[in-house]
Scaffold this active site. Structure first.
Site, PDB file in Angstrom:
ATOM      1  N   ASP A 241       0.810  -1.223   0.000  1.00 18.39           N
ATOM      2  CA  ASP A 241       0.000   0.000   0.000  1.00 18.39           C
ATOM      3  C   ASP A 241       0.843   1.273   0.000  1.00 18.39           C
ATOM      4  OD1 ASP A 241      -2.263  -1.572   0.034  1.00 18.39           O
ATOM      5  OD2 ASP A 241      -2.448  -1.527   2.217  1.00 18.39           O
ATOM      6  N   GLU A 242       2.051   1.212  -0.545  1.00 22.14           N
ATOM      7  CA  GLU A 242       2.909   2.391  -0.569  1.00 22.14           C
ATOM      8  C   GLU A 242       3.380   2.737  -1.972  1.00 22.14           C
ATOM      9  OE1 GLU A 242       6.064   2.310   2.264  1.00 22.14           O
ATOM     10  OE2 GLU A 242       4.756   1.828   3.957  1.00 22.14           O
TER      11      GLU A 242
END
Length: 297
Positions: A241-242
């Protein structure tokens, strides 16, 4: 007596068909880039119909997206642009405007993003060609069938994860996939797979990153009494999620909303956020700038 020799018939010639092209590029920033690109296109009789550019002072890179109408072949365009690209050390992509990008959608059990993308492809000229749907559960096969898309059930467990990713690689190769969309696919892809397809896998995260990561983000948001909920669409990298963010959106809520209300509102935000990200990617409007993106809307 004289004879008249009929004129030799010449072979019919076909004039080149005018075509809309889109060129995207990035390179170290410096003077003369726009002039050189425009000159190369003008040299072939190209008419620039849209042009956007951005110089990032942090990375020192220059980004550009150009649409041009030209009655010439891809080979001639590439030959004209190649010297410019070499001179400025460009990374560049040339494509036909509106060409549908061959896409593979990956799902689990939530149907809203899958239905939305398939509907937009069919009725709103979303410039993608969905060549298949992969599900780690069989729940959404009926939706894929309704839209005439092949459904591939690829179960994922702790013991079968490597085999499932091997099957995914096979499908990407067999179907000539250019873009993978995780349409609420609730499995984590391996670092190796993410590195093999940089900038080619788009995810939708059901929160406004970087807040409320992990499981049950709407319950976390409700517990904190948030007044805005949102969704984030980003490219997938090995860092959970980055990845570089393409698009985000929010919806306002208040104290009267239950968790179920937040889920329903959030799903609507997810649909729209993912659809915009996929469309912009397919239209070559998103360029990678390290851990960030440049989006020419």
């Amino acid at each position: 007596m004289s004879t008249t020799t009929p004129p030799t018939a010449s072979a019919p010639t076909t004039a080149p068909v005018s075509q809309q092209w889109v060129l995207t590029l990035s390179c170290p920033d410096g003077p003369g880039i726009v002039h050189a690109v425009a000159g190369a296109l003008a040299g072939l009789g190209g008419n620039i119909t849209e042009s956007q550019q951005f110089g990032d002072p942090l990375s020192g890179l220059f980004f550009m997206r150009v649409q041009v109408e030209a009655a010439t072949s891809r080979e001639d365009l590439e030959a004209a642009l190649q010297p410019v690209a070499e001179h400025f050390a460009m990374s560049w992509v040339l494509d036909v405007v509106g060409r549908r990008v061959r896409s593979l959608l990956m799902v689990s059990k939530a149907p809203h993003c899958l239905v939305d993308l398939l509907y937009r492809e069919r009725s709103q000229a979303m410039p993608i060609d969905v060549v298949g749907v992969v599900g780690n559960h069989p729940d959404l096969e009926d939706i894929a069938t309704f839209y005439g898309k092949p459904f591939h059930h690829v179960p994922v467990t702790r013991g079968t994860k490597a085999g499932a990713e091997a099957r995914l690689r096979e499908l990407v190769a067999e179907l000539d996939v250019e873009l993978v969309v995780l349409a609420r696919y609730m499995q984590i892809l391996s670092d190796d797979l993410c590195r093999e397809m940089p900038g080619q896998i788009i995810n939708i995260h059901h929160s406004f990153l970087p807040s409320f990561k992990g499981a049950r983000p709407y319950a976390q948001a409700h517990d904190r009494g948030v007044k805005l909920i949102g969704a984030t669409s980003h490219y997938v990298t090995g860092d959970l999620d980055e990845g570089p963010i393409i698009e985000q959106d929010v919806a306002r809520v208040d104290h009267s909303r239950r968790v179920e209300d937040l889920v329903a509102i959030g799903e609507d935000v997810e649909r729209q956020t993912l659809a915009r990200a996929v469309r912009w990617h397919a239209e070559h409007r998103v360029l990678l700038d390290g851990h960030r993106t440049v989006v020419f809307r």
